[in-house]
Design a protein around this motif. Structure first.
Motif, mmCIF file in Angstrom:
data_model
loop_
_atom_site.group_PDB
_atom_site.id
_atom_site.type_symbol
_atom_site.label_atom_id
_atom_site.label_comp_id
_atom_site.label_asym_id
_atom_site.label_seq_id
_atom_site.Cartn_x
_atom_site.Cartn_y
_atom_site.Cartn_z
ATOM 1 N N ASP A 1 2.415 1.815 -3.362
ATOM 2 C CA ASP A 1 1.301 2.184 -4.483
ATOM 3 C C ASP A 1 1.286 3.462 -4.242
ATOM 4 O O ASP A 1 1.060 4.349 -5.127
ATOM 5 C CB ASP A 1 -0.103 1.489 -4.333
ATOM 6 N N ASN A 2 1.289 4.131 -2.895
ATOM 7 C CA ASN A 2 0.932 5.448 -2.521
ATOM 8 C C ASN A 2 2.294 6.356 -3.156
ATOM 9 O O ASN A 2 2.074 7.503 -3.633
ATOM 10 C CB ASN A 2 0.732 5.788 -1.138
ATOM 11 N N VAL B 1 3.727 12.519 4.347
ATOM 12 C CA VAL B 1 3.414 11.063 4.551
ATOM 13 C C VAL B 1 3.488 11.072 6.280
ATOM 14 O O VAL B 1 4.808 10.958 6.694
ATOM 15 C CB VAL B 1 4.147 10.187 4.012
ATOM 16 N N ARG C 1 0.829 -1.309 -0.169
ATOM 17 C CA ARG C 1 0.056 -0.017 0.134
ATOM 18 C C ARG C 1 1.093 1.249 -0.179
ATOM 19 O O ARG C 1 0.426 2.424 -0.687
ATOM 20 C CB ARG C 1 -0.903 0.018 1.326
ATOM 21 N N MET D 1 1.868 9.404 -5.814
ATOM 22 C CA MET D 1 2.425 10.681 -5.401
ATOM 23 C C MET D 1 3.336 11.054 -6.332
ATOM 24 O O MET D 1 3.289 12.396 -6.992
ATOM 25 C CB MET D 1 2.936 10.702 -3.892
ATOM 26 N N ARG E 1 4.701 16.085 -0.999
ATOM 27 C CA ARG E 1 3.559 15.490 -0.308
ATOM 28 C C ARG E 1 3.799 15.082 1.275
ATOM 29 O O ARG E 1 5.244 14.599 1.195
ATOM 30 C CB ARG E 1 3.204 14.063 -1.187
#
Length: 133
Positions: free
Chosen positions: A85-86, A105, A82, A90, A103
């Motif tokens: 994929d993120n 996180v 996950r 991004m 971004r």
């Protein structure tokens, strides 16, 4: 560029789309070390690289190994997938932005994959230079 900002207690991870895609691949695979060239950034600690590994337990843990100056990303396969994929999403979004982008996180209660206590990240792609420059 990979630096720790002690004021905000976060890690700034900046690279090209290709470099960030390589990191996403290492996170998905669950193994690898990606070195970072030293840079002089005032009031920040330069890190030597990112180490990715597998871990038991739910979620992805992001921690700073200060003695080795390494960012460590570890987690179970589903959570790493996950996160990878993120990271890929991004990276694609930032690559499409003019002027670069970044971004955040960071963990929050109920986060879908990030473990509590993880070091916040600011992931970015640097702004492109002026056209023709």
């Amino acid at each position: 560029m990979l630096v720790f900002d002690p004021v905000f207690e976060e890690v700034e991870l900046t690279g090209s789309a290709a470099e960030l895609a390589r990191l996403a691949g290492a996170v998905a695979e669950g193994a690898g070390f990606i070195g970072s060239a030293p840079v002089a950034v005032p009031d920040r600690e330069t890190l030597a690289g990112v180490e990715v590994g597998e871990a038991h337990g739910p979620g992805v843990a992001i921690r700073l190994d200060s003695p080795r100056r390494v960012l460590v990303i570890s987690g179970d396969p589903a959570a790493r997938a996950r996160f990878a994929d993120n990271l890929a999403a991004m990276t694609a979004a930032m690559a499409d932005e003019t002027g670069g982008g970044h971004r955040h996180v960071e963990h929050f209660p109920g986060h879908p994959y990030l473990a509590e206590g993880s070091v916040p990240l600011v992931v970015g792609i640097p702004a492109e230079g002026p056209p023709g420059g």
